[in-house]
Design a protein around this motif. Structure first.
Motif, PDB file in Angstrom:
ATOM      1  N   LYS A  90      26.016  53.300  14.824  1.00 15.16           N
ATOM      2  CA  LYS A  90      27.386  53.536  14.365  1.00 15.16           C
ATOM      3  C   LYS A  90      27.364  54.682  13.372  1.00 15.16           C
ATOM      4  O   LYS A  90      26.539  54.705  12.465  1.00 15.16           O
ATOM      5  CB  LYS A  90      27.944  52.270  13.706  1.00 15.16           C
ATOM      6  N   LEU A  94      34.359  64.198  16.074  1.00 17.22           N
ATOM      7  CA  LEU A  94      33.821  62.870  15.806  1.00 17.22           C
ATOM      8  C   LEU A  94      32.324  62.894  16.106  1.00 17.22           C
ATOM      9  O   LEU A  94      31.884  63.427  17.132  1.00 17.22           O
ATOM     10  CB  LEU A  94      34.520  61.834  16.686  1.00 17.22           C
ATOM     11  N   SER A 102      35.147  60.357   7.951  1.00 11.11           N
ATOM     12  CA  SER A 102      34.778  61.462   8.850  1.00 11.11           C
ATOM     13  C   SER A 102      34.150  62.605   8.058  1.00 11.11           C
ATOM     14  O   SER A 102      34.293  62.697   6.838  1.00 11.11           O
ATOM     15  CB  SER A 102      35.998  61.946   9.635  1.00 11.11           C
ATOM     16  N   LYS A 151      40.926  56.436  20.278  1.00 13.48           N
ATOM     17  CA  LYS A 151      41.641  56.403  18.995  1.00 13.48           C
ATOM     18  C   LYS A 151      40.805  57.021  17.878  1.00 13.48           C
ATOM     19  O   LYS A 151      41.303  57.813  17.078  1.00 13.48           O
ATOM     20  CB  LYS A 151      42.003  54.954  18.641  1.00 13.48           C
ATOM     21  N   ASP A 152      39.525  56.679  17.807  1.00 14.57           N
ATOM     22  CA  ASP A 152      38.636  57.241  16.780  1.00 14.57           C
ATOM     23  C   ASP A 152      38.558  58.760  16.887  1.00 14.57           C
ATOM     24  O   ASP A 152      38.548  59.472  15.881  1.00 14.57           O
ATOM     25  CB  ASP A 152      37.234  56.643  16.905  1.00 14.57           C
ATOM     26  N   THR A 153      38.474  59.252  18.134  1.00 12.18           N
ATOM     27  CA  THR A 153      38.387  60.705  18.368  1.00 12.18           C
ATOM     28  C   THR A 153      39.669  61.397  17.931  1.00 12.18           C
ATOM     29  O   THR A 153      39.632  62.455  17.288  1.00 12.18           O
ATOM     30  CB  THR A 153      38.104  60.985  19.857  1.00 12.18           C
ATOM     31  N   ARG A 164      37.001  54.244   3.575  1.00 10.88           N
ATOM     32  CA  ARG A 164      35.853  54.086   4.469  1.00 10.88           C
ATOM     33  C   ARG A 164      34.538  54.472   3.790  1.00 10.88           C
ATOM     34  O   ARG A 164      33.458  54.328   4.370  1.00 10.88           O
ATOM     35  CB  ARG A 164      36.043  54.927   5.739  1.00 10.88           C
ATOM     36  N   GLY A 168      33.340  57.708  11.194  1.00  8.90           N
ATOM     37  CA  GLY A 168      34.532  57.864  12.022  1.00  8.90           C
ATOM     38  C   GLY A 168      34.596  56.921  13.204  1.00  8.90           C
ATOM     39  O   GLY A 168      35.643  56.783  13.836  1.00  8.90           O
ATOM     40  N   HIS A 169      33.489  56.249  13.520  1.00  7.54           N
ATOM     41  CA  HIS A 169      33.467  55.307  14.644  1.00  7.54           C
ATOM     42  C   HIS A 169      33.816  53.899  14.164  1.00  7.54           C
ATOM     43  O   HIS A 169      33.323  53.454  13.125  1.00  7.54           O
ATOM     44  CB  HIS A 169      32.082  55.281  15.307  1.00  7.54           C
ATOM     45  N   SER A 170      34.643  53.206  14.933  1.00  8.95           N
ATOM     46  CA  SER A 170      35.043  51.844  14.559  1.00  8.95           C
ATOM     47  C   SER A 170      34.094  50.799  15.121  1.00  8.95           C
ATOM     48  O   SER A 170      34.139  49.638  14.724  1.00  8.95           O
ATOM     49  CB  SER A 170      36.467  51.567  15.059  1.00  8.95           C
ATOM     50  N   LYS A 218      39.496  52.257  21.972  1.00 14.88           N
ATOM     51  CA  LYS A 218      39.015  52.395  20.595  1.00 14.88           C
ATOM     52  C   LYS A 218      38.333  53.747  20.379  1.00 14.88           C
ATOM     53  O   LYS A 218      38.532  54.397  19.346  1.00 14.88           O
ATOM     54  CB  LYS A 218      38.034  51.265  20.260  1.00 14.88           C
ATOM     55  N   HIS A 219      37.497  54.153  21.329  1.00 19.99           N
ATOM     56  CA  HIS A 219      36.790  55.436  21.206  1.00 19.99           C
ATOM     57  C   HIS A 219      37.797  56.588  21.226  1.00 19.99           C
ATOM     58  O   HIS A 219      37.671  57.557  20.457  1.00 19.99           O
ATOM     59  CB  HIS A 219      35.777  55.584  22.351  1.00 19.99           C
TER      60      HIS A 219
END
Length: 519
Positions: free
Chosen positions: A115, A385, A287, A67-69, A282, A118-120, A64-65
Protein backbone atom coordinates in the motif's frame (compact mmCIF):
# COMPACT_ATOMS: atom_id res chain seq x y z
CA UNK A 1 20.28 3.73 -44.50
CA UNK A 2 18.64 0.99 -42.44
CA UNK A 3 15.02 0.01 -43.08
CA UNK A 4 12.63 -1.41 -40.51
CA UNK A 5 8.93 -1.95 -39.96
CA UNK A 6 9.04 -0.60 -36.41
CA UNK A 7 11.60 1.70 -34.83
CA UNK A 8 11.34 1.75 -31.03
CA UNK A 9 13.34 4.44 -29.23
CA UNK A 10 13.83 3.40 -25.60
CA UNK A 11 14.33 0.06 -23.86
CA UNK A 12 12.23 0.36 -20.71
CA UNK A 13 8.95 -1.36 -19.90
CA UNK A 14 6.97 0.58 -22.54
CA UNK A 15 9.32 0.06 -25.48
CA UNK A 16 10.13 -3.58 -24.72
CA UNK A 17 6.51 -4.59 -24.07
CA UNK A 18 5.45 -3.26 -27.46
CA UNK A 19 8.48 -4.84 -29.15
CA UNK A 20 7.77 -8.30 -27.70
CA UNK A 21 4.09 -8.20 -28.63
CA UNK A 22 4.53 -6.98 -32.20
CA UNK A 23 7.47 -9.33 -32.86
CA UNK A 24 5.47 -12.32 -31.61
CA UNK A 25 2.47 -11.35 -33.73
CA UNK A 26 4.45 -10.74 -36.94
CA UNK A 27 7.61 -12.93 -37.07
CA UNK A 28 8.31 -11.65 -40.60
CA UNK A 29 8.38 -7.99 -39.57
CA UNK A 30 11.50 -6.27 -38.32
CA UNK A 31 11.73 -4.39 -35.01
CA UNK A 32 14.74 -2.21 -34.13
CA UNK A 33 15.10 -0.95 -30.55
CA UNK A 34 17.47 1.99 -30.14
CA UNK A 35 18.74 2.77 -26.65
CA UNK A 36 21.45 5.24 -25.68
CA UNK A 37 23.05 3.25 -22.85
CA UNK A 38 23.12 -0.45 -21.95
CA UNK A 39 19.98 -2.27 -23.03
CA UNK A 40 18.75 -2.59 -19.43
CA UNK A 41 19.37 1.04 -18.44
CA UNK A 42 16.05 2.85 -18.12
CA UNK A 43 13.78 4.51 -15.57
CA UNK A 44 11.99 1.15 -15.38
CA UNK A 45 15.09 -0.48 -13.90
CA UNK A 46 15.00 1.88 -10.90
CA UNK A 47 11.27 1.64 -10.14
CA UNK A 48 11.11 0.33 -6.59
CA UNK A 49 7.43 0.31 -5.64
CA UNK A 50 5.56 -1.88 -8.08
CA UNK A 51 2.50 -2.15 -10.30
CA UNK A 52 -0.86 -1.00 -8.93
CA UNK A 53 -3.42 -3.67 -9.91
CA UNK A 54 -6.79 -4.60 -8.40
CA UNK A 55 -6.51 -8.29 -7.43
CA UNK A 56 -8.16 -8.68 -4.02
CA UNK A 57 -11.82 -8.45 -5.10
CA UNK A 58 -13.06 -8.96 -1.52
CA UNK A 59 -11.46 -5.78 -0.17
CA UNK A 60 -10.58 -3.86 -3.32
CA UNK A 61 -12.37 -2.92 -6.54
CA UNK A 62 -11.79 -1.12 -9.85
CA UNK A 63 -14.11 1.58 -8.51
CA UNK A 64 -11.82 2.24 -5.52
CA UNK A 65 -8.65 2.33 -7.65
CA UNK A 66 -10.36 4.68 -10.13
CA UNK A 67 -11.45 6.96 -7.30
CA UNK A 68 -7.95 7.05 -5.77
CA UNK A 69 -6.45 7.92 -9.17
CA UNK A 70 -8.98 10.70 -9.78
CA UNK A 71 -8.37 12.18 -6.32
CA UNK A 72 -4.59 12.19 -6.88
CA UNK A 73 -5.05 13.79 -10.31
CA UNK A 74 -6.96 16.66 -8.69
CA UNK A 75 -9.74 16.95 -11.27
CA UNK A 76 -7.54 16.90 -14.37
CA UNK A 77 -7.53 13.15 -15.16
CA UNK A 78 -9.41 11.93 -18.22
CA UNK A 79 -11.91 9.63 -16.53
CA UNK A 80 -12.39 7.35 -19.55
CA UNK A 81 -8.61 6.81 -19.71
CA UNK A 82 -8.43 6.11 -15.97
CA UNK A 83 -11.16 3.46 -16.28
CA UNK A 84 -9.49 1.89 -19.32
CA UNK A 85 -6.04 1.61 -17.72
CA UNK A 86 -7.20 0.29 -14.37
CA UNK A 87 -9.59 -2.31 -15.79
CA UNK A 88 -6.85 -3.60 -18.11
CA UNK A 89 -4.40 -4.02 -15.21
CA UNK A 90 -5.01 -7.69 -14.29
CA UNK A 91 -4.69 -8.83 -17.94
CA UNK A 92 -1.41 -7.00 -18.44
CA UNK A 93 -0.03 -8.40 -15.19
CA UNK A 94 -0.82 -11.95 -16.38
CA UNK A 95 1.30 -11.32 -19.48
CA UNK A 96 4.26 -10.23 -17.36
CA UNK A 97 3.92 -13.46 -15.39
CA UNK A 98 3.85 -15.49 -18.62
CA UNK A 99 7.07 -13.76 -19.71
CA UNK A 100 8.72 -14.85 -16.47
CA UNK A 101 8.48 -11.86 -14.14
CA UNK A 102 8.41 -12.82 -10.45
CA UNK A 103 6.47 -10.98 -7.77
CA UNK A 104 6.44 -11.45 -3.99
CA UNK A 105 3.88 -13.80 -2.47
CA UNK A 106 2.79 -14.24 1.16
CA UNK A 107 2.66 -17.41 3.24
CA UNK A 108 -0.68 -18.41 1.71
CA UNK A 109 0.78 -18.21 -1.82
CA UNK A 110 -1.11 -15.06 -2.83
CA UNK A 111 0.52 -11.86 -4.01
CA UNK A 112 1.99 -9.87 -1.12
CA UNK A 113 0.23 -6.61 -1.96
CA UNK A 114 1.70 -3.30 -0.79
CA UNK A 115 0.00 0.00 0.00
CA UNK A 116 1.41 3.38 -0.98
CA UNK A 117 0.49 7.05 -0.62
CA UNK A 118 -2.92 7.91 -2.05
CA UNK A 119 -4.11 4.29 -2.20
CA UNK A 120 -7.13 3.28 -0.11
CA UNK A 121 -6.31 -0.45 -0.27
CA UNK A 122 -3.35 -2.85 -0.55
CA UNK A 123 -2.98 -3.34 -4.32
CA UNK A 124 0.67 -2.84 -5.31
CA UNK A 125 2.30 -5.97 -6.76
CA UNK A 126 6.04 -5.85 -6.15
CA UNK A 127 9.34 -7.75 -6.20
CA UNK A 128 11.10 -6.75 -2.97
CA UNK A 129 12.09 -3.11 -3.52
CA UNK A 130 13.46 -3.69 -7.05
CA UNK A 131 10.24 -4.33 -8.99
CA UNK A 132 11.31 -2.43 -12.10
CA UNK A 133 14.62 -4.28 -12.23
CA UNK A 134 12.78 -7.63 -12.20
CA UNK A 135 10.34 -6.55 -14.94
CA UNK A 136 13.20 -5.28 -17.11
CA UNK A 137 15.05 -8.59 -16.64
CA UNK A 138 12.03 -10.63 -17.71
CA UNK A 139 11.29 -8.47 -20.75
CA UNK A 140 14.87 -8.53 -22.01
CA UNK A 141 14.97 -12.32 -21.60
CA UNK A 142 11.89 -12.57 -23.83
CA UNK A 143 13.27 -10.06 -26.34
CA UNK A 144 16.41 -12.16 -26.79
CA UNK A 145 14.26 -15.15 -27.74
CA UNK A 146 12.76 -13.28 -30.70
CA UNK A 147 15.02 -13.20 -33.78
CA UNK A 148 13.16 -10.32 -35.47
CA UNK A 149 14.07 -7.84 -32.72
CA UNK A 150 17.43 -6.05 -32.90
CA UNK A 151 18.62 -3.95 -29.98
CA UNK A 152 21.12 -1.21 -30.78
CA UNK A 153 22.71 -0.31 -27.44
CA UNK A 154 24.79 2.87 -27.09
CA UNK A 155 22.94 4.44 -30.01
CA UNK A 156 21.46 7.90 -29.54
CA UNK A 157 18.43 9.16 -31.47
CA UNK A 158 19.29 12.73 -32.51
CA UNK A 159 16.12 13.81 -34.31
CA UNK A 160 13.00 12.42 -35.91
CA UNK A 161 12.80 12.54 -39.70
CA UNK A 162 9.67 14.38 -40.86
CA UNK A 163 8.41 16.24 -43.95
CA UNK A 164 10.71 19.14 -43.02
CA UNK A 165 13.78 17.06 -43.87
CA UNK A 166 12.55 15.99 -47.32
CA UNK A 167 12.96 17.80 -50.60
CA UNK A 168 9.98 18.13 -52.93
CA UNK A 169 7.67 16.31 -50.53
CA UNK A 170 4.31 17.98 -50.46
CA UNK A 171 1.68 16.88 -47.98
CA UNK A 172 -0.74 18.63 -45.69
CA UNK A 173 -0.20 15.85 -43.13
CA UNK A 174 2.90 15.96 -40.96
CA UNK A 175 4.46 12.48 -40.92
CA UNK A 176 7.41 10.71 -39.32
CA UNK A 177 9.69 8.51 -41.44
CA UNK A 178 12.21 7.35 -38.83
CA UNK A 179 15.14 9.01 -37.11
CA UNK A 180 18.76 10.04 -37.40
CA UNK A 181 20.85 7.82 -35.11
CA UNK A 182 24.28 8.45 -33.58
CA UNK A 183 26.45 5.38 -32.94
CA UNK A 184 28.26 6.42 -29.77
CA UNK A 185 30.94 3.76 -30.17
CA UNK A 186 32.02 4.72 -33.70
CA UNK A 187 30.84 8.32 -34.06
CA UNK A 188 28.86 7.38 -37.18
CA UNK A 189 25.49 9.04 -37.85
CA UNK A 190 23.06 7.05 -39.99
CA UNK A 191 19.37 7.00 -40.81
CA UNK A 192 16.83 4.41 -39.73
CA UNK A 193 13.90 4.62 -42.11
CA UNK A 194 10.84 3.22 -40.35
CA UNK A 195 7.28 2.55 -41.40
CA UNK A 196 6.28 3.29 -37.81
CA UNK A 197 8.20 4.95 -34.97
CA UNK A 198 7.49 4.56 -31.24
CA UNK A 199 8.93 6.95 -28.66
CA UNK A 200 9.36 5.25 -25.29
CA UNK A 201 12.16 7.40 -23.95
CA UNK A 202 11.15 7.85 -20.31
CA UNK A 203 11.44 10.90 -18.08
CA UNK A 204 13.12 14.26 -17.61
CA UNK A 205 14.53 14.11 -14.06
CA UNK A 206 18.06 15.23 -14.97
CA UNK A 207 16.71 18.63 -15.96
CA UNK A 208 16.64 19.33 -12.21
CA UNK A 209 19.94 17.63 -11.33
CA UNK A 210 18.59 16.51 -7.95
CA UNK A 211 16.58 13.52 -9.11
CA UNK A 212 15.74 9.91 -8.38
CA UNK A 213 16.10 9.19 -12.11
CA UNK A 214 19.21 7.70 -13.74
CA UNK A 215 21.56 9.96 -15.72
CA UNK A 216 19.86 8.96 -19.00
CA UNK A 217 16.59 10.72 -18.09
CA UNK A 218 17.13 13.85 -20.17
CA UNK A 219 13.74 14.17 -21.90
CA UNK A 220 15.08 13.17 -25.33
CA UNK A 221 11.80 11.84 -26.76
CA UNK A 222 9.77 14.85 -25.67
CA UNK A 223 12.36 17.25 -27.07
CA UNK A 224 12.53 15.39 -30.40
CA UNK A 225 8.75 15.34 -30.67
CA UNK A 226 8.59 19.06 -29.79
CA UNK A 227 11.13 19.96 -32.48
CA UNK A 228 9.13 17.82 -34.93
CA UNK A 229 6.02 19.92 -34.07
CA UNK A 230 4.09 17.28 -32.10
CA UNK A 231 1.69 18.53 -29.43
CA UNK A 232 3.19 18.59 -25.92
CA UNK A 233 0.87 19.05 -22.94
CA UNK A 234 0.82 19.36 -19.11
CA UNK A 235 4.59 19.82 -18.74
CA UNK A 236 4.09 21.97 -15.64
CA UNK A 237 3.14 18.87 -13.64
CA UNK A 238 6.51 17.60 -12.48
CA UNK A 239 6.15 15.20 -9.58
CA UNK A 240 8.78 15.48 -6.87
CA UNK A 241 9.27 12.33 -4.84
CA UNK A 242 9.08 13.41 -1.20
CA UNK A 243 11.73 11.05 0.15
CA UNK A 244 15.03 10.80 -1.71
CA UNK A 245 18.07 10.02 0.40
CA UNK A 246 19.77 13.32 1.12
CA UNK A 247 23.23 13.65 -0.47
CA UNK A 248 25.36 16.70 0.26
CA UNK A 249 26.68 16.86 -3.29
CA UNK A 250 23.08 16.88 -4.59
CA UNK A 251 23.46 14.64 -7.63
CA UNK A 252 21.18 11.75 -8.65
CA UNK A 253 19.56 10.64 -5.42
CA UNK A 254 18.69 7.20 -4.15
CA UNK A 255 14.95 6.75 -3.76
CA UNK A 256 13.45 5.76 -0.42
CA UNK A 257 10.29 4.13 -1.76
CA UNK A 258 6.81 5.42 -1.02
CA UNK A 259 6.14 1.89 0.24
CA UNK A 260 8.38 2.58 3.26
CA UNK A 261 5.83 5.16 4.44
CA UNK A 262 3.10 2.67 3.57
CA UNK A 263 4.96 0.24 5.84
CA UNK A 264 4.59 2.71 8.72
CA UNK A 265 7.60 5.07 8.67
CA UNK A 266 7.13 8.61 10.08
CA UNK A 267 8.44 11.91 8.76
CA UNK A 268 10.05 14.13 11.41
CA UNK A 269 11.75 17.51 11.42
CA UNK A 270 15.07 18.18 13.15
CA UNK A 271 13.32 18.68 16.50
CA UNK A 272 11.77 15.24 16.22
CA UNK A 273 8.25 16.52 15.61
CA UNK A 274 6.13 14.27 13.36
CA UNK A 275 4.81 17.04 11.13
CA UNK A 276 2.67 15.38 8.42
CA UNK A 277 -0.50 15.19 10.59
CA UNK A 278 -0.28 19.02 10.77
CA UNK A 279 -0.79 19.22 7.01
CA UNK A 280 -3.10 16.35 6.04
CA UNK A 281 -5.31 13.86 7.88
CA UNK A 282 -3.71 11.03 5.87
CA UNK A 283 -0.35 12.05 7.36
CA UNK A 284 2.57 10.20 5.66
CA UNK A 285 0.13 8.47 3.29
CA UNK A 286 -1.07 11.70 1.68
CA UNK A 287 -0.37 11.98 -2.05
CA UNK A 288 3.13 12.92 -3.19
CA UNK A 289 2.35 16.54 -4.04
CA UNK A 290 1.07 17.21 -0.52
CA UNK A 291 3.95 15.41 1.19
CA UNK A 292 6.54 17.21 -1.00
CA UNK A 293 4.97 20.63 -0.42
CA UNK A 294 4.77 19.91 3.34
CA UNK A 295 8.46 18.99 3.47
CA UNK A 296 9.29 22.09 1.41
CA UNK A 297 7.37 24.20 3.94
CA UNK A 298 9.23 22.60 6.88
CA UNK A 299 12.61 23.20 5.21
CA UNK A 300 11.78 26.84 4.50
CA UNK A 301 10.73 27.37 8.13
CA UNK A 302 13.80 25.67 9.60
CA UNK A 303 16.47 26.52 7.05
CA UNK A 304 17.58 22.90 7.24
CA UNK A 305 18.64 21.01 4.07
CA UNK A 306 16.55 17.91 4.85
CA UNK A 307 13.98 16.27 7.11
CA UNK A 308 14.05 12.70 8.46
CA UNK A 309 12.26 9.45 7.84
CA UNK A 310 11.97 7.50 11.09
CA UNK A 311 11.79 3.69 10.78
CA UNK A 312 13.15 2.89 14.24
CA UNK A 313 9.74 1.79 15.59
CA UNK A 314 9.17 -0.74 12.78
CA UNK A 315 9.77 -4.50 12.72
CA UNK A 316 13.33 -4.38 11.37
CA UNK A 317 13.45 -8.01 10.23
CA UNK A 318 10.24 -7.52 8.25
CA UNK A 319 11.69 -4.26 6.89
CA UNK A 320 14.85 -6.03 5.71
CA UNK A 321 12.75 -8.66 3.99
CA UNK A 322 10.56 -6.09 2.21
CA UNK A 323 13.24 -3.49 1.45
CA UNK A 324 16.65 -5.19 1.33
CA UNK A 325 18.05 -2.78 -1.24
CA UNK A 326 17.03 0.29 0.78
CA UNK A 327 18.30 -1.23 4.03
CA UNK A 328 21.72 -2.02 2.51
CA UNK A 329 22.03 1.33 0.75
CA UNK A 330 21.42 3.10 4.06
CA UNK A 331 24.07 0.93 5.73
CA UNK A 332 26.52 1.92 2.99
CA UNK A 333 25.87 5.54 4.05
CA UNK A 334 26.45 4.57 7.72
CA UNK A 335 22.74 4.85 8.51
CA UNK A 336 21.41 1.98 10.60
CA UNK A 337 17.65 2.33 10.30
CA UNK A 338 17.18 0.34 13.51
CA UNK A 339 18.59 3.29 15.48
CA UNK A 340 19.09 6.16 12.99
CA UNK A 341 16.65 8.38 11.17
CA UNK A 342 17.14 8.57 7.39
CA UNK A 343 17.83 12.12 6.06
CA UNK A 344 15.48 12.72 3.14
CA UNK A 345 14.61 15.55 0.76
CA UNK A 346 12.20 15.86 -2.22
CA UNK A 347 13.77 15.23 -5.64
CA UNK A 348 12.50 15.38 -9.21
CA UNK A 349 10.90 12.02 -9.86
CA UNK A 350 8.18 11.79 -12.51
CA UNK A 351 6.62 13.87 -15.28
CA UNK A 352 2.82 13.70 -15.52
CA UNK A 353 2.69 15.51 -18.87
CA UNK A 354 4.54 14.97 -22.13
CA UNK A 355 3.75 14.06 -25.74
CA UNK A 356 -0.01 14.18 -26.21
CA UNK A 357 -1.37 10.80 -27.35
CA UNK A 358 -4.79 9.27 -27.82
CA UNK A 359 -5.87 5.89 -26.45
CA UNK A 360 -4.04 4.13 -29.30
CA UNK A 361 -0.77 5.89 -28.42
CA UNK A 362 -0.99 8.06 -31.56
CA UNK A 363 0.72 11.44 -31.41
CA UNK A 364 -0.35 14.42 -33.52
CA UNK A 365 2.21 13.34 -36.16
CA UNK A 366 1.32 10.56 -38.59
CA UNK A 367 3.22 7.25 -38.06
CA UNK A 368 4.63 8.52 -34.75
CA UNK A 369 3.47 6.80 -31.56
CA UNK A 370 4.52 7.15 -27.94
CA UNK A 371 3.98 5.41 -24.62
CA UNK A 372 5.35 5.44 -21.09
CA UNK A 373 6.57 8.43 -19.10
CA UNK A 374 7.32 10.58 -22.14
CA UNK A 375 3.57 10.79 -22.86
CA UNK A 376 0.54 12.65 -21.64
CA UNK A 377 -2.32 10.15 -21.79
CA UNK A 378 -4.63 11.86 -19.31
CA UNK A 379 -4.27 9.08 -16.72
CA UNK A 380 -2.31 11.09 -14.16
CA UNK A 381 -3.94 14.50 -14.47
CA UNK A 382 -2.16 16.95 -12.17
CA UNK A 383 -0.41 14.31 -10.08
CA UNK A 384 0.41 10.61 -10.50
CA UNK A 385 -0.90 8.08 -8.03
CA UNK A 386 1.98 5.91 -6.81
CA UNK A 387 2.70 2.77 -8.88
CA UNK A 388 0.32 3.77 -11.67
CA UNK A 389 3.22 4.49 -14.05
CA UNK A 390 4.36 0.93 -14.78
CA UNK A 391 0.69 0.03 -15.19
CA UNK A 392 0.18 2.85 -17.70
CA UNK A 393 3.25 1.78 -19.69
CA UNK A 394 1.99 -1.81 -19.92
CA UNK A 395 -1.53 -0.82 -20.98
CA UNK A 396 -0.50 1.78 -23.56
CA UNK A 397 2.22 -0.43 -25.04
CA UNK A 398 -0.57 -3.00 -25.51
CA UNK A 399 -2.87 -0.38 -27.04
CA UNK A 400 -0.20 0.66 -29.57
CA UNK A 401 0.38 -3.02 -30.35
CA UNK A 402 -3.36 -3.68 -30.73
CA UNK A 403 -3.63 -0.83 -33.25
CA UNK A 404 -0.70 -2.13 -35.30
CA UNK A 405 -1.83 -5.75 -35.11
CA UNK A 406 -4.71 -4.88 -37.43
CA UNK A 407 -2.65 -2.85 -39.91
CA UNK A 408 -0.24 -3.61 -42.69
CA UNK A 409 3.28 -2.29 -42.26
CA UNK A 410 3.36 -0.06 -45.32
CA UNK A 411 6.77 1.16 -46.46
CA UNK A 412 7.12 4.68 -47.82
CA UNK A 413 9.07 5.55 -50.96
CA UNK A 414 10.46 8.83 -49.65
CA UNK A 415 14.14 9.59 -50.07
CA UNK A 416 15.70 10.78 -46.82
CA UNK A 417 18.83 12.92 -47.12
CA UNK A 418 21.91 11.84 -45.16
CA UNK A 419 22.84 13.70 -42.00
CA UNK A 420 24.86 16.75 -42.97
CA UNK A 421 27.60 17.89 -40.57
CA UNK A 422 29.76 19.59 -43.16
CA UNK A 423 31.85 22.40 -41.68
CA UNK A 424 31.48 21.23 -38.08
CA UNK A 425 34.36 20.42 -35.77
CA UNK A 426 34.82 18.28 -32.68
CA UNK A 427 34.00 20.50 -29.68
CA UNK A 428 37.23 21.15 -27.81
CA UNK A 429 35.54 23.10 -25.03
CA UNK A 430 33.66 20.29 -23.28
CA UNK A 431 33.72 22.54 -20.22
CA UNK A 432 31.17 24.80 -21.97
CA UNK A 433 28.67 21.93 -22.11
CA UNK A 434 29.17 21.06 -18.44
CA UNK A 435 29.02 24.71 -17.39
CA UNK A 436 25.71 25.27 -19.20
CA UNK A 437 24.32 22.01 -17.85
CA UNK A 438 25.05 23.01 -14.24
CA UNK A 439 23.57 26.46 -14.87
CA UNK A 440 20.42 24.94 -16.36
CA UNK A 441 19.91 22.49 -13.48
CA UNK A 442 20.44 25.19 -10.83
CA UNK A 443 18.00 27.43 -12.71
CA UNK A 444 15.30 24.75 -12.72
CA UNK A 445 15.79 23.85 -9.05
CA UNK A 446 15.81 27.43 -7.81
CA UNK A 447 13.15 28.98 -10.06
CA UNK A 448 10.93 26.08 -11.23
CA UNK A 449 10.84 23.75 -8.24
CA UNK A 450 8.11 22.45 -5.92
CA UNK A 451 6.78 25.95 -5.12
CA UNK A 452 6.83 28.47 -8.00
CA UNK A 453 5.98 32.13 -8.58
CA UNK A 454 5.37 34.18 -11.72
CA UNK A 455 8.36 36.38 -10.91
CA UNK A 456 10.71 33.39 -10.64
CA UNK A 457 9.27 31.78 -13.77
CA UNK A 458 9.76 34.96 -15.83
CA UNK A 459 13.33 35.26 -14.58
CA UNK A 460 13.86 31.63 -15.50
CA UNK A 461 12.77 32.31 -19.10
CA UNK A 462 15.29 35.16 -19.42
CA UNK A 463 18.16 33.05 -18.06
CA UNK A 464 17.13 30.06 -20.16
CA UNK A 465 17.17 32.16 -23.36
CA UNK A 466 20.83 33.01 -22.76
CA UNK A 467 21.74 29.35 -22.26
CA UNK A 468 19.66 28.34 -25.31
CA UNK A 469 21.41 30.74 -27.71
CA UNK A 470 24.87 29.77 -26.51
CA UNK A 471 24.15 26.04 -26.84
CA UNK A 472 22.45 26.36 -30.25
CA UNK A 473 25.51 28.19 -31.57
CA UNK A 474 27.74 25.43 -30.19
CA UNK A 475 25.44 22.76 -31.71
CA UNK A 476 25.58 24.31 -35.19
CA UNK A 477 29.36 24.45 -35.29
CA UNK A 478 30.15 21.16 -33.51
CA UNK A 479 30.15 17.53 -34.45
CA UNK A 480 27.54 15.54 -32.57
CA UNK A 481 28.27 14.36 -29.05
CA UNK A 482 25.78 12.71 -26.71
CA UNK A 483 26.31 15.29 -23.94
CA UNK A 484 25.66 18.18 -26.33
CA UNK A 485 22.47 16.57 -27.69
CA UNK A 486 21.23 15.79 -24.18
CA UNK A 487 21.84 19.37 -23.06
CA UNK A 488 19.93 20.67 -26.08
CA UNK A 489 17.05 18.34 -25.26
CA UNK A 490 16.99 19.42 -21.61
CA UNK A 491 16.84 23.06 -22.67
CA UNK A 492 13.79 22.30 -24.85
CA UNK A 493 12.13 20.43 -21.98
CA UNK A 494 12.89 23.24 -19.52
CA UNK A 495 11.37 25.76 -21.91
CA UNK A 496 8.18 23.69 -22.11
CA UNK A 497 7.95 23.31 -18.31
CA UNK A 498 8.40 27.05 -17.71
CA UNK A 499 6.08 28.24 -20.49
CA UNK A 500 3.30 25.84 -19.56
CA UNK A 501 3.76 26.76 -15.88
CA UNK A 502 3.18 30.42 -16.74
CA UNK A 503 0.06 29.47 -18.69
CA UNK A 504 -1.48 27.68 -15.70
CA UNK A 505 -3.56 30.07 -13.61
CA UNK A 506 -4.87 27.58 -11.05
CA UNK A 507 -2.95 25.39 -8.60
CA UNK A 508 -3.66 21.72 -9.17
CA UNK A 509 -2.02 18.56 -7.86
CA UNK A 510 1.74 18.77 -8.19
CA UNK A 511 1.67 22.35 -9.51
CA UNK A 512 1.82 25.10 -6.90
CA UNK A 513 2.33 28.78 -7.76
CA UNK A 514 2.12 31.28 -4.88
CA UNK A 515 0.59 33.87 -7.24
CA UNK A 516 -2.37 31.57 -7.93
CA UNK A 517 -3.40 31.48 -4.25
CA UNK A 518 -6.56 33.51 -3.69
CA UNK A 519 -5.97 36.16 -1.06
Amino acid sequence: MVNTDYLVIGSGIAGLTFSVKIAEKFPDRKVIVVTKANEDESNTKYAQGGVAVVLDKEKDSFKKHIKDTLIAGDGLCKEDVVKLVIKEGPKRLKELLLWGANFDVNDSGKFDLGKEGGHSEYRVVHHKDITGYEIERALLARVHQLPNITILSHHFAIDLVTNHHLKNYESETLSCFGAYIFNQNTGEIFTIKANNTLLATGGIGCVYGHTTNPVIATGDGIAMAYRAKARIKDMEFVQFHPTALYEEQGESAFLISEAVRGFGAHLRNKKGHRFMPDYDERAELASRDIVSQSIDSELKKSGEPHVYLDCTHLDIEAFKNHFPNIYNKCLERHINIETDWIPVVPASHYLCGGIKVNKKGKTTINNLFACGECTRTGLHGANRLASNSLLEALVYAHNVYKYHSKRESEPTDVIIPDWNDEGTTIPEEHILIQHNLKQLQALMRNYVGIVRSNKRLKRAIKHLDLIYHEVEELYKESKITTSLCELRNMINVSHLIIRQSLDRKENKGGYYNVDNVKK
